[in-house]
Design a protein around this motif. Structure first.
Motif, PDB file in Angstrom:
ATOM      1  N   TRP A 633     -23.989 -14.377   4.556  1.00  0.00           N
ATOM      2  CA  TRP A 633     -22.975 -14.246   5.613  1.00  0.00           C
ATOM      3  C   TRP A 633     -21.816 -13.338   5.203  1.00  0.00           C
ATOM      4  CZ3 TRP A 633     -24.634 -19.362   4.298  1.00  0.00           C
ATOM      5  CH2 TRP A 633     -25.626 -19.856   5.150  1.00  0.00           C
ATOM      6  N   TRP A 634     -22.111 -12.333   4.428  1.00  0.00           N
ATOM      7  CA  TRP A 634     -21.160 -11.304   3.996  1.00  0.00           C
ATOM      8  C   TRP A 634     -20.029 -11.867   3.154  1.00  0.00           C
ATOM      9  CZ3 TRP A 634     -16.589  -8.703   6.789  1.00  0.00           C
ATOM     10  CH2 TRP A 634     -16.161  -7.605   6.043  1.00  0.00           C
ATOM     11  N   CYS A 635     -20.131 -11.601   1.872  1.00  0.00           N
ATOM     12  CA  CYS A 635     -19.109 -12.050   0.920  1.00  0.00           C
ATOM     13  C   CYS A 635     -17.865 -11.180   0.939  1.00  0.00           C
ATOM     14  CB  CYS A 635     -19.678 -12.058  -0.503  1.00  0.00           C
ATOM     15  SG  CYS A 635     -20.591 -13.565  -0.901  1.00  0.00           S
ATOM     16  N   GLY A 636     -18.021  -9.918   1.348  1.00  0.00           N
ATOM     17  CA  GLY A 636     -16.935  -8.959   1.169  1.00  0.00           C
ATOM     18  C   GLY A 636     -15.602  -9.387   1.720  1.00  0.00           C
ATOM     19  N   ALA A 637     -15.585 -10.002   2.894  1.00  0.00           N
ATOM     20  CA  ALA A 637     -14.312 -10.353   3.517  1.00  0.00           C
ATOM     21  C   ALA A 637     -13.554 -11.413   2.735  1.00  0.00           C
ATOM     22  CB  ALA A 637     -14.544 -10.839   4.950  1.00  0.00           C
ATOM     23  N   SER A 638     -14.253 -12.159   1.888  1.00  0.00           N
ATOM     24  CA  SER A 638     -13.575 -13.173   1.079  1.00  0.00           C
ATOM     25  C   SER A 638     -12.664 -12.545   0.035  1.00  0.00           C
ATOM     26  CB  SER A 638     -14.606 -14.052   0.364  1.00  0.00           C
ATOM     27  OG  SER A 638     -15.435 -14.705   1.293  1.00  0.00           O
ATOM     28  N   PHE A 639     -12.922 -11.279  -0.265  1.00  0.00           N
ATOM     29  CA  PHE A 639     -12.178 -10.620  -1.337  1.00  0.00           C
ATOM     30  C   PHE A 639     -11.295  -9.491  -0.831  1.00  0.00           C
ATOM     31  CE2 PHE A 639     -16.325 -12.073  -2.920  1.00  0.00           C
ATOM     32  CZ  PHE A 639     -15.883 -13.119  -3.706  1.00  0.00           C
ATOM     33  N   THR A 640     -11.247  -9.315   0.477  1.00  0.00           N
ATOM     34  CA  THR A 640     -10.406  -8.301   1.123  1.00  0.00           C
ATOM     35  C   THR A 640     -10.362  -6.997   0.339  1.00  0.00           C
ATOM     36  OG1 THR A 640      -8.413  -9.187   0.052  1.00  0.00           O
ATOM     37  CG2 THR A 640      -8.934  -9.983   2.261  1.00  0.00           C
ATOM     38  N   PRO A 641     -11.493  -6.292   0.259  1.00  0.00           N
ATOM     39  CA  PRO A 641     -11.513  -5.041  -0.499  1.00  0.00           C
ATOM     40  C   PRO A 641     -10.570  -3.999   0.069  1.00  0.00           C
ATOM     41  CG  PRO A 641     -13.484  -5.253   0.846  1.00  0.00           C
ATOM     42  CD  PRO A 641     -12.756  -6.557   0.954  1.00  0.00           C
ATOM     43  N   SER A 642     -10.027  -3.187  -0.804  1.00  0.00           N
ATOM     44  CA  SER A 642      -9.085  -2.152  -0.395  1.00  0.00           C
ATOM     45  C   SER A 642      -9.834  -0.940   0.127  1.00  0.00           C
ATOM     46  CB  SER A 642      -8.213  -1.741  -1.587  1.00  0.00           C
ATOM     47  OG  SER A 642      -7.461  -0.594  -1.284  1.00  0.00           O
ATOM     48  N   THR A 643      -9.223  -0.225   1.077  1.00  0.00           N
ATOM     49  CA  THR A 643      -9.809   1.019   1.567  1.00  0.00           C
ATOM     50  C   THR A 643      -9.308   2.208   0.776  1.00  0.00           C
ATOM     51  OG1 THR A 643      -8.009   1.301   3.161  1.00  0.00           O
ATOM     52  CG2 THR A 643      -9.958   0.103   3.903  1.00  0.00           C
ATOM     53  N   GLU A 644      -8.362   1.967  -0.142  1.00  0.00           N
ATOM     54  CA  GLU A 644      -7.810   3.063  -0.928  1.00  0.00           C
ATOM     55  C   GLU A 644      -8.730   3.396  -2.097  1.00  0.00           C
ATOM     56  OE1 GLU A 644      -5.106   4.771  -0.089  1.00  0.00           O
ATOM     57  OE2 GLU A 644      -5.099   3.529   1.712  1.00  0.00           O
ATOM     58  N   PRO A 645      -8.768   4.679  -2.498  1.00  0.00           N
ATOM     59  CA  PRO A 645      -9.543   5.036  -3.691  1.00  0.00           C
ATOM     60  C   PRO A 645      -9.028   4.285  -4.902  1.00  0.00           C
ATOM     61  CG  PRO A 645      -8.838   7.009  -2.486  1.00  0.00           C
ATOM     62  CD  PRO A 645      -8.121   5.839  -1.878  1.00  0.00           C
ATOM     63  N   ILE A 646      -9.924   3.820  -5.737  1.00  0.00           N
ATOM     64  CA  ILE A 646      -9.534   3.068  -6.923  1.00  0.00           C
ATOM     65  C   ILE A 646      -9.081   4.032  -8.004  1.00  0.00           C
ATOM     66  CG2 ILE A 646     -10.356   1.498  -8.717  1.00  0.00           C
ATOM     67  CD1 ILE A 646     -12.330   0.400  -6.698  1.00  0.00           C
ATOM     68  N   ALA A 647      -7.886   3.825  -8.519  1.00  0.00           N
ATOM     69  CA  ALA A 647      -7.370   4.680  -9.587  1.00  0.00           C
ATOM     70  C   ALA A 647      -8.026   4.307 -10.898  1.00  0.00           C
ATOM     71  CB  ALA A 647      -5.854   4.537  -9.687  1.00  0.00           C
ATOM     72  N   GLU A 648      -8.331   5.302 -11.683  1.00  0.00           N
ATOM     73  CA  GLU A 648      -8.896   5.048 -12.999  1.00  0.00           C
ATOM     74  C   GLU A 648      -7.807   4.568 -13.939  1.00  0.00           C
ATOM     75  OE1 GLU A 648     -11.896   5.161 -14.030  1.00  0.00           O
ATOM     76  OE2 GLU A 648     -12.962   6.159 -12.399  1.00  0.00           O
ATOM     77  N   GLU A 649      -8.078   3.497 -14.677  1.00  0.00           N
ATOM     78  CA  GLU A 649      -7.109   3.017 -15.641  1.00  0.00           C
ATOM     79  C   GLU A 649      -6.925   4.018 -16.775  1.00  0.00           C
ATOM     80  OE1 GLU A 649      -8.174  -0.818 -17.010  1.00  0.00           O
ATOM     81  OE2 GLU A 649      -8.022  -1.758 -15.051  1.00  0.00           O
ATOM     82  N   ASN A 650      -7.959   4.760 -17.036  1.00  0.00           N
ATOM     83  CA  ASN A 650      -7.887   5.714 -18.140  1.00  0.00           C
ATOM     84  C   ASN A 650      -8.447   7.038 -17.651  1.00  0.00           C
ATOM     85  OD1 ASN A 650      -7.943   7.178 -20.427  1.00  0.00           O
ATOM     86  ND2 ASN A 650      -9.367   5.863 -21.545  1.00  0.00           N
ATOM     87  N   ASP A 651      -7.552   7.908 -17.191  1.00  0.00           N
ATOM     88  CA  ASP A 651      -7.990   9.173 -16.640  1.00  0.00           C
ATOM     89  C   ASP A 651      -8.751  10.011 -17.654  1.00  0.00           C
ATOM     90  OD1 ASP A 651      -6.913   8.576 -14.211  1.00  0.00           O
ATOM     91  OD2 ASP A 651      -4.986   9.531 -14.615  1.00  0.00           O
ATOM     92  N   ALA A 652      -8.410   9.824 -18.942  1.00  0.00           N
ATOM     93  CA  ALA A 652      -9.039  10.656 -19.969  1.00  0.00           C
ATOM     94  C   ALA A 652     -10.537  10.428 -20.050  1.00  0.00           C
ATOM     95  CB  ALA A 652      -8.397  10.380 -21.324  1.00  0.00           C
ATOM     96  N   GLN A 671     -11.859  10.002  14.275  1.00  0.00           N
ATOM     97  CA  GLN A 671     -12.965   9.137  13.854  1.00  0.00           C
ATOM     98  C   GLN A 671     -12.610   8.385  12.566  1.00  0.00           C
ATOM     99  OE1 GLN A 671     -15.984  12.189  13.734  1.00  0.00           O
ATOM    100  NE2 GLN A 671     -16.985  11.410  15.596  1.00  0.00           N
ATOM    101  N   ARG A 672     -11.990   9.080  11.620  1.00  0.00           N
ATOM    102  CA  ARG A 672     -11.588   8.408  10.376  1.00  0.00           C
ATOM    103  C   ARG A 672     -10.592   7.298  10.662  1.00  0.00           C
ATOM    104  NH1 ARG A 672     -11.207  13.745   8.642  1.00  0.00           N
ATOM    105  NH2 ARG A 672     -12.951  14.375   7.297  1.00  0.00           N
ATOM    106  N   ALA A 673      -9.639   7.582  11.548  1.00  0.00           N
ATOM    107  CA  ALA A 673      -8.629   6.576  11.877  1.00  0.00           C
ATOM    108  C   ALA A 673      -9.281   5.375  12.545  1.00  0.00           C
ATOM    109  CB  ALA A 673      -7.556   7.187  12.780  1.00  0.00           C
ATOM    110  N   ALA A 674     -10.204   5.624  13.462  1.00  0.00           N
ATOM    111  CA  ALA A 674     -10.897   4.526  14.149  1.00  0.00           C
ATOM    112  C   ALA A 674     -11.727   3.722  13.156  1.00  0.00           C
ATOM    113  CB  ALA A 674     -11.772   5.073  15.268  1.00  0.00           C
ATOM    114  N   GLY A 675     -12.437   4.428  12.275  1.00  0.00           N
ATOM    115  CA  GLY A 675     -13.233   3.736  11.270  1.00  0.00           C
ATOM    116  C   GLY A 675     -12.369   2.879  10.362  1.00  0.00           C
ATOM    117  N   GLY A 676     -11.210   3.388   9.972  1.00  0.00           N
ATOM    118  CA  GLY A 676     -10.298   2.624   9.126  1.00  0.00           C
ATOM    119  C   GLY A 676      -9.780   1.384   9.830  1.00  0.00           C
TER     120      GLY A 676
END
Length: 759
Positions: A633-652, A671-676
Motif C-alpha cells: 500500500w505504498w510505503c513512500g508517503a510514510s516518509f514524506t520524501p523530498s522533491t529537492e535534489p539530495i546534496a552530497e555530503e562529500n562533494d569530493a 507541466q513541471r509545476a503541475a507534476g510537483g
C-alpha cells in the motif's frame, strides 16, 4: 620461515578490522539492481586491469584509480601484473587471501603422520586474539612460512635420525607445543638434557624462541634469538639474526603506541646489520622486504612516493600486488580511507610524484585542485590530467571550451576516450549546450557503444533520456539494463553469484528496469496527463508499462481525477488481467464518491498497487499478495520524501550516477509545476494504512449496507499490520477494528479480525 614476508605483517591494523568479531553481525538484506558502479569499475574486473576502463569516476577506490592512471598514461600492465591486480581486488572485496591457513595446517599434519604412534596433535589455529583491551581484534600469528619451515625441518631430521628415533618424537612434541601458541596460550617446550645431541639441542633452543614469539612474549623471544645468533655452532644462527628484527616488528605492531617508533628504529638497525653481513645472504631477500615494512611505518610519506615511482615502472613488477597494497594503505593514511581527511593536507607531499598528485587531485576536487589539474594539463597536455580537469571542472570556468575541444580530440583508440566524451557531455549540459550534448550522445550510442561497459553505458543513456525532446524520446531511453544485481549491504557493489539468485532474480538478469532518474522523473515531475500518455504508449516493454499503468491509475484516483482513471482502465485490464473484475466495478460506477471507494477497496485487496513506479528490481511479491517486508500500500508517503535534489555530503567523492539534468528537458514549466503539485498532494496523504482506515470508516458511515464494508474494514486493519505506519496508526487501527466488531459482529470478517495493531 623466511621465504616471504606477507602483507599480513604489513598491515596488522587492516586485519584487525576485517576479523573484528564485534563487526560480524548480519541481517536480512534485499537484492538490488546496480545500474552504475561507484565504488569500483564494472565487472569482470580483469577487463579493467587489461585497459577497458570505461568512464573513470573519482569515487573509485584508489587501487582502481591507480590502474586507470596507468592506462591513461599509456603504461599498460604485463599479463602477470593484471593477474596480481585482480587478485588484490578479489581479496579486498571478497575477503579471500592468497592461501588458506587450513591448508597450511593440513600440510604440516600430513608430514607429522610420517612418524607412527604419536598422540593426536593439539588443535592449531593460525589466528590469535590480541591481549586486553583489544581482545576482539585478531591477527595472523602463525603464517605459511611457519608451517613450511617445520615441514622442511622434520623431513631433514627424519633423514638424519630415522622416523622411529626418540629424537624425532621429542622434536615433534616440542613443535606441537610451539604451534599450540598460534591461537592462544603460552606453552613453552622444556630445555633438553645436557647429554642430548647437539643438533637436537639447537633445534630445541629455536623451538623455545619460536614459542615465545607466537605466545607474544617478545622480550624473551628476542633474548633467545640473540643467543642463537651468537652461537656459531647452531644451524639456526643465520636465520636468528633476521628473526630478531622480525620480533621487533611484530612487537611494534601489537604494542603500545608510545613504544612503536623506538622498536621500529631498533628493527631498522638490526635489518641493516643483517644486510651488511654477506654470511647472512640467504636471509637478505626476506630482510629487504621486512625493511620495506619498517620504512613504511617509520617514514610513510617517503615510502609512499618510492612506491608510487615503483608502481609506474613499465617493466614487469613481480611484487606489484604487495607494492600496490602498501601504497594504497599509505595513501589512505594521508587522505583518509574513504574520503579526504578534514583540515589542511600536506600538498607539497601529495604533489611530489605525479601518480599520488593525480589520485589526490581527482578525488579531493576542491577549487585549488581544479586549478591545479588545469595547470598540470596545460603544462603536460597529458590525458591523465585532461580527465582530472574534465571530471572536476565547473561549467562556468573560462577554460571549459578548451577542455571540451581537447576531450573531443581524444582518439577512439585511447583509454581516455570514454571518460573524455562523458565529461565533455556533462560540461556541455552544464553550459546549456543541450543540442550539442544530445548530438554527441546519439553519435556515441550509435557508433561507440562497444567502448563503454554496461555501467558507463548507463551513464550515457541516462543523460540522453533527460535530454529527450519529447515524451516518446524520453520513453525510448527510459528502460535500463542493470550493470549487476547485488546484495550491496555494505556498499561494495559486488555482483551476486548466479547460484545466490532466486529463480525470480535469474529472470531479472538482462531485463530492462527503471533507474533512479527515470523513476524520479515519472514519480515527482510528470503530471497525470503526461503519465497517462506514457502508460498507454507502446514504447515501453510490457512489464514497465504495467508498472506505470497501475501507478498512474491509483494516482489519478487519489488525486480525484476519475476521468483519467476511467480512461486508463482498458490498458490496465490488458496488462493486469487479475484486476479486471474490480476495474469493471469501478467503471460501472458513475458517482465520484462511489468510484473512490471502489478503487480503494481494490487497493486494499491488491496491496502491491502504488502510485509510483519502482526503481530497480522493485517489489517482488504479486500485486494481490502481502510483501514480507511491509512494502504494501505504498510505503513512500510514510516518509514524506523530498522533491529537492539530495546534496552530497562529500562533494569530493560524489559519484556521477545521476544525470546533470534535474528534470527532462521536454517538459514545459507548467507541466513541471503541475507534476510537483501532484507529488506534494500525494505525500500529504501520510501513512497509507491511516488513510485507508479513515476512508473506509467514512464510507461505512455513508453506506453502512454496502456489502464490501466488513471486508474493507478487515483489510484496513490488516494494512496497519503489514503496511508502513507512523505514530498515529494504532489509533486508526483501533477505530477500524472497533467499528467492524460493533456494526458487523457476526460477519466472517469480524471473526477473522481478532486484533488491532499499535504500529
Amino acid at each position: 620461515m623466511i621465504r616471504s614476508v606477507t602483507r599480513m605483517l604489513v598491515s596488522v591494523a587492516f586485519f584487525m578490522v576485517v576479523f573484528n568479531s564485534a563487526s560480524l553481525a548480519c541481517g536480512p538484506f534485499s537484492m538490488e539492481a546496480v545500474f552504475v558502479f561507484t565504488a569500483h569499475p564494472a565487472y569482470p574486473l580483469n577487463h579493467f586491469a587489461h585497459g577497458e576502463i570505461g568512464v573513470v569516476q573519482p569515487s573509485y577506490a584508489r587501487s582502481y584509480l591507480y590502474v586507470a592512471y596507468r592506462h591513461l598514461a599509456n603504461a599498460p600492465f604485463h599479463p602477470q601484473e593484471e593477474k596480481a591486480l585482480t587478485e588484490i581486488w578479489d581479496e579486498r572485496l571478497n575477503g579471500t587471501w592468497d592461501g588458506s591457513e587450513d591448508s597450511w595446517v593440513k600440510a604440516w599434519l600430513e608430514t607429522r603422520q610420517k612418524v607412527a604412534g604419536l598422540p593426536e596433535s593439539p588443535k592449531i589455529e593460525a589466528y590469535r586474539n590480541r591481549e586486553k583491551p583489544n581482545q576482539y581484534e585478531t591477527f595472523l600469528n602463525c603464517n605459511e612460512d611457519s608451517f613450511d619451515s617445520a615441514i622442511a625441518t622434520l623431513n631433514e631430521r627424519i633423514k638424519k635420525y630415522g622416523a622411529d628415533s626418540p629424537t624425532i618424537r621429542t622434536w615433534i612434541e616440542g613443535q606441537d607445543q610451539v604451534f599450540s601458541n598460534c591461537g592462544a596460550g603460552q606453552n613453552l617446550p622444556s630445555a633438553l638434557p645436557s647429554d642430548a645431541d647437539a643438533l637436537a639441542q639447537a633445534d630445541r633452543r629455536y623451538q623455545i624462541a619460536a614459542a615465545n614469539f607466537y605466545s607474544t612474549k617478545f622480550e624473551e623471544a628476542r633474548k633467545e634469538f640473540d643467543a642463537i645468533a651468537a652461537d656459531s655452532s647452531s644451524s639456526w644462527q643465520t636465520v636468528a639474526s633476521y628473526l630478531i628484527a622480525r620480533t621487533l616488528v611484530r612487537q611494534a605492531s601489537l604494542g603500545a603506541d608510545e613504544t612503536k617508533k623506538d622498536l621500529l628504529i631498533q628493527a631498522e638497525t638490526q635489518i641493516k646489520k643483517v644486510l651488511a653481513d654477506k654470511k647472512l645472504a640467504s636471509t637478505h631477500a626476506a630482510s629487504r622486504r621486512l625493511l620495506d615494512i619498517v620504512r613504511l611505518r617509520l617514514r610513510p610519506s617517503e615510502r609512499m612516493h618510492e612506491l608510487a615511482h615503483t608502481l609506474m615502472n613499465k617493466t614487469a613488477n613481480d611484487h606489484l600486488k604487495q607494492d600496490l597494497w602498501d601504497y594504497t594503505i599509505l595513501l589512505d593514511g594521508v587522505l583518509g580511507p574513504d574520503e579526504p581527511a578534514p583540515g589542511p593536507l600536506p600538498m607539497d607531499e601529495l604533489r611530489s610524484d605525479d601518480l599520488t598528485d593525480w589520485i589526490s587531485t581527482i578525488q579531493r576536487g576542491s577549487a585549488d585542485d581544479v586549478a591545479h589539474a588545469l595547470s598540470r594539463w596545460q603544462t603536460t597536455h597529458a590525458e591523465t590530467w585532461l580527465i582530472a580537469a574534465l571530471a572536476r571542472l565547473d561549467e562556468e570556468n573560462a577554460k571549459v571550451p578548451d577542455l571540451i575541444r581537447a576531450a573531443l580530440n581524444v582518439k577512439a583508440t585511447s583509454a581516455a576516450f570514454a571518460s573524455a566524451r562523458f565529461y565533455a557531455i556533462r560540461l556541455l549540459i552544464g553550459s546549456g549546450k543541450l543540442d550539442e550534448a544530445r548530438s554527441l550522445l546519439d553519435q556515441l550510442l550509435k557508433k561507440n557503444q562497444a567502448q563503454f561497459d554496461a555501467s558507463s553505458l548507463n551513464l550515457l543513456i541516462d543523460d540522453r533520456m533527460m535530454l529527450a525532446t519529447s515524451l516518446a524520446d524520453f520513453l525510448s531511453h527510459a528502460p535500463r539494463i542493470p550493470a549487476a544485481l547485488s546484495w550491496n549491504e555494505d556498499g561494495r557493489e559486488i555482483p551476486a553469484e548466479a547460484s545466490d539468485l532466486s529463480d525470480e532474480g535469474k529472470t531479472i538478469l538482462g531485463k530492462q528496469l527503471f533507474d533512479d532518474d527515470t523513476a524520479k522523473s515519472l514519480n515527482t515531475q510528470m503530471p497525470l496527463g503526461v503519465l497517462k500518455e506514457a502508460a498507454t504508449s507502446q514504447t515501453l516493454p510490457p512489464h514497465l508499462r504495467r508498472d506505470l499503468a497501475q501507478a498512474t491509475w491509483i494516482r489519478a484516483v487519489l488525486l480525484g481525477d476519475f476521468k483519467t482513471a476511467d480512461e486508463l482502465v482498458p490498458e490496465l485490464k490488458a496488462l493486469v488481467p487479475s484486476l479486471s473484475g474490480n476495474l469493471d466495478d469501478f467503471l460501472r460506477t458513475p458517482q465520484a464518491e462511489v468510484k473512490k471507494f471502489s478503487a480503494l477497496y481494490t487497493w486494499l485487496k491488491f496491496p502491491g498497487i502504488e502510485p509510483i513506479v519502482d526503481t530497480g528490481m522493485g517489489r517482488s511479491s504479486a500485486l494481490n499478495q502481502q510483501d514480507t517486508y511491509r512494502d504494501n500500500w505504498w510505503c513512500g508517503a510514510s516518509f514524506t520524501p523530498s522533491t529537492e535534489p539530495i546534496a552530497e555530503e562529500n562533494d569530493a567523492l560524489a559519484s556521477f550516477t545521476t544525470s546533470g539534468i534535474h528534470s527532462p528537458v521536454f517538459l514545459t514549466d507548467a507541466q513541471r509545476a503541475a507534476g510537483g503539485r501532484e507529488w506534494k498532494a500525494l505525500n500529504s496523504l501520510g501513512a497509507i494504512p491511516n488513510y485507508l482506515c479513515k476512508q473506509v470508516i467514512l464510507w461505512s458511515t455513508k453506506s453502512p449496507t454496502d456489502p464490501r464494508v466488513p471486508e474493507a474494514l478487515h483489510l484496513a486493519v490488516t494494512s496497519t499490520r503489514y503496511g508502513c505506519t507512523d505514530e498515529n496508526t494504532g489509533r486508526w487501527s483501533k477505530a477500524a477494528f472497533d467499528l467492524l466488531h460493533r456494526k458487523y459482529p457476526s460477519s466472517t470478517w469480524a471473526k477473522k479480525t481478532k486484533y488491532w495493531f499499535k504500529e
